[in-house]
Write an enzyme that holds these catalytic residues in place. Structure first.
Site, PDB file in Angstrom:
ATOM      1  N   HIS A   5       0.838  -1.208   0.000  1.00 28.52           N
ATOM      2  CA  HIS A   5       0.000   0.000   0.000  1.00 28.52           C
ATOM      3  C   HIS A   5       0.868   1.252   0.000  1.00 28.52           C
ATOM      4  CE1 HIS A   5      -3.572   2.439   1.323  1.00 28.52           C
ATOM      5  NE2 HIS A   5      -2.590   3.203   1.796  1.00 28.52           N
ATOM      6  N   GLU A   6       1.843   1.309   0.895  1.00 26.23           N
ATOM      7  CA  GLU A   6       2.671   2.511   0.998  1.00 26.23           C
ATOM      8  C   GLU A   6       3.575   2.687  -0.218  1.00 26.23           C
ATOM      9  OE1 GLU A   6       2.030   4.784   2.980  1.00 26.23           O
ATOM     10  OE2 GLU A   6       0.655   3.623   4.237  1.00 26.23           O
ATOM     11  N   HIS A  40       1.728   4.296  -3.052  1.00 26.59           N
ATOM     12  CA  HIS A  40       1.612   5.751  -2.989  1.00 26.59           C
ATOM     13  C   HIS A  40       2.761   6.414  -3.745  1.00 26.59           C
ATOM     14  CE1 HIS A  40      -1.899   6.537  -0.652  1.00 26.59           C
ATOM     15  NE2 HIS A  40      -1.478   5.939   0.438  1.00 26.59           N
ATOM     16  N   TYR A  68      -4.512  14.634  -3.263  1.00 25.39           N
ATOM     17  CA  TYR A  68      -5.041  13.939  -2.087  1.00 25.39           C
ATOM     18  C   TYR A  68      -6.156  14.741  -1.433  1.00 25.39           C
ATOM     19  CZ  TYR A  68      -4.523  10.378   1.526  1.00 25.39           C
ATOM     20  OH  TYR A  68      -4.717   9.315   2.386  1.00 25.39           O
ATOM     21  N   GLU A  86      -6.016   6.666  -2.421  1.00 24.77           N
ATOM     22  CA  GLU A  86      -6.045   5.627  -1.397  1.00 24.77           C
ATOM     23  C   GLU A  86      -6.449   4.282  -1.981  1.00 24.77           C
ATOM     24  OE1 GLU A  86      -5.489   5.020   1.988  1.00 24.77           O
ATOM     25  OE2 GLU A  86      -4.196   6.736   1.604  1.00 24.77           O
ATOM     26  N   ASP A 102     -10.280  14.568   7.060  1.00 13.99           N
ATOM     27  CA  ASP A 102      -9.506  13.593   6.288  1.00 13.99           C
ATOM     28  C   ASP A 102      -9.471  13.951   4.802  1.00 13.99           C
ATOM     29  OD1 ASP A 102      -7.976  11.323   5.793  1.00 13.99           O
ATOM     30  OD2 ASP A 102      -9.726  10.004   5.662  1.00 13.99           O
ATOM     31  N   HIS A 109     -10.121   8.282   3.181  1.00  8.45           N
ATOM     32  CA  HIS A 109     -10.066   6.905   3.663  1.00  8.45           C
ATOM     33  C   HIS A 109     -11.450   6.278   3.768  1.00  8.45           C
ATOM     34  CE1 HIS A 109      -6.068   8.331   5.053  1.00  8.45           C
ATOM     35  NE2 HIS A 109      -5.723   7.072   4.842  1.00  8.45           N
TER      36      HIS A 109
END
Length: 451
Positions: free
Chosen positions: A168-169, A172, A183, A192, A265, A270
Site C-alpha cells: 500500500h505505501e 503511494h 489527495y 487511497e 480527512d 479513507h
C-alpha cells in the site's frame, strides 16, 4: 520534496482515543512524533503527473541495491542504521525481515507483471525504516522512504506484519510518480484506493489466490488478539471490516449514494475509497484469471497511461479503466463498466461535488480538528479563552501572534495529517507540512486532553 503518506485513517484514531483512555498516552506520543517528523521533512506537494509515468520506459541506470532496510532503534531520527540490503540473509528481527520480504515482493509485482522498475520506473533504491519511535502506530511514505512503527501493544501489532501494508505505501510512491492524484475529495479517495488495489494484488499473488478465493481484506493481522476486527478495510464489502467497542464500526461506504461529505480527512479519502475499492473487486471477479494479471493490469494501465488529470473524479477514473480494458488483449471492457455501475459510478457522469469549506465561526475559543493518517480518523478539541482553563493564557498569546495570511498552503498529501483551526473568529485549514511552530503549539495544547 517530502510527500508523507500515512496508513491509519483519522476516524479510527478518534474512536480509539475516546474508547481506550488507558492507551491515550501512547496515541499522544505517536501524534506528537508525526508533528515533529513531517514538519521537519519539507513542504513539497503532489500536484500532477511525475517523470517516469510511462510503463517500462525508465532510462536511468540503477546504481544501488533494490532496497535497504534501516532500524531507527526506537528513535525518531531517519533513516537510522542499515541492517539489511537486497541479497542479504534474514536478520532474525521480525520487523526488519517482514519489511524486506514485503518491499521485495512489491517491487517484483510491479516489475514482473507491469514492467515497472521501482516506484519511479528508473530503478530507484527503496529505503525502508522500521522500529520508528516508541509505540508508534502508523506507517507512511514520506517522498523519500517508507517508515513503519511497531504498534502500541494494545490494539495494533507491527505495521510490517501484513505484507499488504508494505505494498500500500509503496504504491503511494508509484501514484506520486505517475498520475499524481491530488489527495483531496474523490481524487484523494482514488489515491487511497489505488494503493489498496495493488496491496490486494500483491497479497493474492503471494498466496496464489483467485479473486473468488481471496479475502479482500487490507491490513488483516494488523490488530492484536481481542480486537474484533478482520482487517482495516474490506474491499469486497466496505463497512464490514470491524465492529469493536474500541474501534467503533467500520464507516466505509460501498456505493456512491452513500458518499460521505466531510471536511475531515481531506474530504473523507479513507472513507470514500471504499467505493472504488468495491468496483475493483467486482471487476476482478468478473474478469476472472488473477487479479494482478487481469483487473490489476487494467488499473495500472489507467494509472500510468497519461489520460488522468491529477484531480480526476470517480467517473473520470472509471472511464480511464474502461478505455484501458478496450486497449488490452484478453480483457473485456464490459465487466469493468458494469463493476463501476454496481457502485453507482457512470464513466460519462459526474460524481458529487466536493463539500464547501465550513464557514468561520465567531467566538472567544480555539478549536482544533486533526484528520488523516493511515487509519483516517479525526481528533478534535476546544478551549474557551474566557474561562479558567489553564491553557487559555498561552493560547490567547499564541492566537495574537499568528498571521494566517503567512501560513503555507501546500496541497494535501496521501496519508498525512491535516489541521483545521478556529482561532476566535478566524478559520484556517493547514496541511501538516505547513504547520508553523505557533500552530503546532496550539494543536498540542488543545488536543492534549483529547488524545
Amino acid at each position: 520534496m517530502s510527500r508523507t503518506r500515512c496508513f491509519l485513517p483519522p476516524y479510527l484514531i478518534t474512536t480509539l482515543a475516546q474508547t481506550r483512555p488507558e492507551v491515550a498516552a501512547r496515541w499522544a506520543h505517536t501524534l506528537a512524533e508525526d508533528h515533529r517528523l513531517r514538519t521537519a521533512r519539507g513542504t513539497g506537494a503532489v500536484s500532477g503527473p511525475r517523470a517516469g509515468a510511462a510503463t517500462g520506459t525508465g532510462t536511468a541506470t540503477a546504481t544501488g541495491p533494490a532496497w535497504v532496510v534501516h532500524t531507527a532503534g526506537g528513535r525518531t531520527v531517519l533513516p537510522g542504521d542499515v541492517v539489511r540490503s537486497a541479497g542479504d540473509p534474514e536478520t532474525g528481527d521480525l520487523a526488519v525481515d517482514e519489511a524486506a520480504t514485503g518491499v521485495a515482493a512489491s517491487l517484483a509485482l510491479f516489475e514482473e507483471v507491469y514492467g515497472r522498475r521501482s516506484y519511479d520506473d528508473r530503478g530507484a533504491t527503496v529505503s525502508v525504516s522500521v522500529h520508528y519511535g516508541t509505540d508508534y502506530v502508523n506507517a507512511f511514505w514520506d517522498g523519500t522512504q517508507l517508515v513503519f512503527g511497531d504498534g502500541d501493544g494494545e490494539v495494533f501489532d507491527r505495521f510490517t506484519k501484513p505484507v499488504d501494508v508494505l505494498a500500500h505505501e509503496l504504491t503511494h510512491a508509484v501514484t506520486e510518480h505517475t498520475a499524481g492524484l491530488v489527495y483531496q475529495g474523490q481524487s484523494g479517495a482514488l489515491n487511497e484506493s489505488v494503493s489498496d488495489v495493488f496491496a490486494a494484488c500483491l497479497k493474492q499473488r503471494l498466496l496464489g489466490q483467485s479473486p473468488a478465493e481471496a479475502d479482500w481484506l487490507v491490513g488483516a493481522g494488523l490488530f492484536l488478539p481481542g480486537v474484533d476486527a478482520r482487517g482495516l478495510r474490506d474491499m469486497a464489502a466496505p463497512g464490514t471490516a470491524y465492529d469493536d467497542p474500541a474501534l467503533g464500526r467500520d464507516p466505509q461506504p460501498a456505493h456512491l449514494r452513500d458518499y460521505v461529505e466531510t471536511t475531515d480527512d481531506n474530504g473523507g479519502v479513507h472513507l470514500n475509497s471504499g467505493i472504488p475499492n468495491r468496483a475493483f473487486h467486482l471487476a476482478a471477479v468478473a474478469l476472472g484469471g488473477s487479479s494482478w494479471e487481469r483487473a490489476g493490469r487494467v488499473w495500472y494501465t489507467a494509472l500510468t497511461g497519461g489520460d488522468l488529470g491529477p484531480r480526476v473524479d470517480f467517473a473520470g477514473f472509471a472511464a480511464a479503466t474502461v478505455a484501458a480494458a478496450e486497449r488490452l488483449d484478453g480483457v473485456r471492457p464490459g465487466p469493468v463498466e458494469q463493476a463501476w455501475a454496481e457502485v453507482g459510478v457512470t464513466p460519462d457522469g459526474a460524481g458529487p461535488a466536493s463539500p464547501a469549506p465550513a464557514p468561520p465561526r465567531a467566538g472567544d475559543r480555539v478549536v482544533v480538528r486533526r484528520s488523516g493518517g493511515f487509519a483516517g480518523r479525526t481528533t478534535a478539541g476546544a478551549v474557551d479563552l474566557t474561562g479558567d482553563d489553564a491553557r487559555a493564557g498561552e493560547l490567547r498569546d499564541l492566537v495574537g501572534r499568528i498571521d494566517v495570511r503567512r501560513v503555507g498552503s501546500s496541497a494535501p498529501q496521501p496519508d498525512r495529517f491535516v489541521y483545521a483551526f478556529e482561532l476566535g473568529d478566524v478559520q484556517v485549514t493547514v496541511p501538516e507540512q505547513d504547520l508553523t511552530s505557533e500552530l503546532r503549539r496550539v494543536a498540542d495544547l488543545v488536543l492534549r486532553d483529547d488524545l
